[in-house]
Scaffold this active site. Structure first.
Site, mmCIF file in Angstrom:
data_model
loop_
_atom_site.group_PDB
_atom_site.id
_atom_site.type_symbol
_atom_site.label_atom_id
_atom_site.label_comp_id
_atom_site.label_asym_id
_atom_site.label_seq_id
_atom_site.Cartn_x
_atom_site.Cartn_y
_atom_site.Cartn_z
ATOM 1 C CG ASN A 1 -2.353 11.797 2.273
ATOM 2 O OD1 ASN A 1 -1.760 10.924 1.641
ATOM 3 N ND2 ASN A 1 -2.093 12.034 3.540
ATOM 4 C CE LYS A 2 -5.517 5.839 3.762
ATOM 5 N NZ LYS A 2 -6.468 5.020 2.962
ATOM 6 N NE ARG B 1 -6.081 0.903 -2.203
ATOM 7 C CZ ARG B 1 -5.475 1.474 -1.150
ATOM 8 N NH1 ARG B 1 -4.215 1.223 -0.891
ATOM 9 N NH2 ARG B 1 -6.136 2.302 -0.355
ATOM 10 C CG ASP C 1 -2.880 8.176 -1.544
ATOM 11 O OD1 ASP C 1 -2.857 8.788 -0.460
ATOM 12 O OD2 ASP C 1 -2.527 6.994 -1.664
ATOM 13 C CD GLN D 1 -3.678 2.995 6.578
ATOM 14 O OE1 GLN D 1 -4.348 3.436 7.510
ATOM 15 N NE2 GLN D 1 -4.180 2.840 5.368
ATOM 16 N NE ARG E 1 -0.393 1.827 3.529
ATOM 17 C CZ ARG E 1 0.692 2.599 3.683
ATOM 18 N NH1 ARG E 1 1.887 2.071 3.941
ATOM 19 N NH2 ARG E 1 0.608 3.906 3.591
ATOM 20 N N GLY E 2 0.247 2.400 -0.152
ATOM 21 C CA GLY E 2 1.011 3.635 -0.267
ATOM 22 C C GLY E 2 1.238 3.906 -1.752
ATOM 23 C CB ALA E 3 0.668 6.954 -3.777
#
Ligand code: MRU
Length: 351
Positions: free
Chosen positions: A252-253, A95, A242, A201, A50-52
């Protein structure tokens, strides 16, 4: 100055994509080998990776794995390229929000179409490109770290949200890369990490990463940030991204927007750290960024246990969009972009 981080989140080893399983950290550290593009689709969807920027490289590896698989049964080059494109579209559908995934897959598909050689030569070129992009990712993060460290005040306490660290990239990190570089220059800096519900996270990954590197870190829950800002205990905010629109609006998150509003109210600088591959210049504003809706179970459960009434309504967007006017600067590998972002972003892509 770069601070060495030993974490390698994703890497190509002996024709498989080896990645740290982020669903079990920090209780357990293990790696998994992804051997097919279908396995890669689920590794991205289920957030093993995960994570862009990390899912950008996962997309790159996914196309290499698809090429290996297709080359076993297809001999006609145009059929191979058509099928590879299909597999790329499939990988991109895992995603929707982080644009790096599209960037990674598109790069590979474009490269495949340009190679003059046969199917084996195309496959080899895709694998080599993946290894090159892995190394570049770490170099880019270190450059961002050095630029970002210049705006970290001496002895600062930095708030971050979610995990934009080595675990969200191949290594070193975007926002946490800035923190690593700043810490290498000034070991008196400290970090406050938001827990980041629903998937935590911040609690699970950011505290693990930073404390492993000996960087003093305090974990807080998401609702606490304005309290600590009002007490003068936060000097700046650095988060990852992201997808960034051409006007600087940043997805972003979920929860990042709340932090940005609180920072503006308390006059605290709010920075985004992201490589240019996270900027989507094809979209004018954040309104065009697709926001992933994730499973309700992420909200209704913690560690497998129900935490709410069974018949309550649930809604679970994975990301929010911070409007550009709340952002002090965007730290990239080409320097720190400042408002107006429409101009500074467009210039960064020209130079
Ligand atoms: O859903 P995730 O964990 O893939 O989301 C990642 C984030 O939003 C991170 O905070 C990050 O800033 C983007 S990746 C550097």
């Amino acid at each position: 100055m770069a601070f060495e981080s030993k974490i390698k989140t994703i890497e190509w080893v002996d024709n498989v994509s080896r990645m740290i399983d982020q669903t079990v950290l920090p209780k357990e550290y293990k790696t998994v080998d992804i051997k097919t593009d279908e396995e890669m689709f689920f590794a991205i969807k289920d957030m093993i990776v995960r994570g862009a920027p990390a899912i950008g490289i996962a997309g790159v590896h996914g196309v290499s794995l698809a090429a290996i698989e297709l080359s076993k049964s297809i001999t006609d080059k145009s059929e191979f390229l058509a099928k590879l494109k299909e597999r790329g579209e499939y990988l991109k559908s895992s995603r929707p929000t982080a644009v790096n995934l599209m960037w990674g897959v598109n790069q590979q598909i474009e490269l495949a179409s340009k190679i003059q050689g046969n199917i084996d030569e195309i496959t080899k070129a895709l694998i080599e490109n993946g290894i090159k992009l892995e190394n570049e990712d770490i170099e880019i993060n270190k450059k961002m770290g050095d630029y970002g460290a210049q705006v970290v005040p001496k002895g600062a306490t930095i708030l971050t949200h979610c995990n934009a660290g080595a675990l969200a990239t191949v290594g070193y990190g975007t926002a946490l890369g800035v923190i690593r570089s700043a810490f290498a220059k000034d070991p008196t800096i400290k970090v406050f990490a938001d827990e980041t519900r629903p998937r935590q996270q911040g609690a699970r990954l950011t505290t693990w990463e930073l404390t492993s590197d000996g960087i003093p870190t305090t974990l807080i829950t998401d609702g606490m940030c304005s309290y600590f800002m009002s007490k003068g205990m936060i000097d700046m905010v650095v988060v990852g991204a992201d997808r960034i629109a051409a006007n600087g609006d940043t997805a972003n998150k979920i929860g990042t927007y709340t932090v940005a509003i609180a920072a503006k109210y308390h006059n605290i600088p709010f920075y985004i750290a992201a490589p240019l591959s996270t900027i989507d210049i094809s979209i004018k504003s954040g309104k065009e960024i697709p926001i992933e809706e994730r499973s309700h179970e992420e909200v209704t459960h913690i560690n497998g246990d129900w935490i709410c009434a069974k018949d309550v309504n649930i809604i679970n967007p994975g990301f929010d969009v911070t409007p550009n006017e709340l952002i002090t600067g965007i730290i990239t590998e080409k320097g720190i972009l400042k408002p107006d972002f429409k101009t500074s972003i467009s210039n960064a892509f020209k130079s």
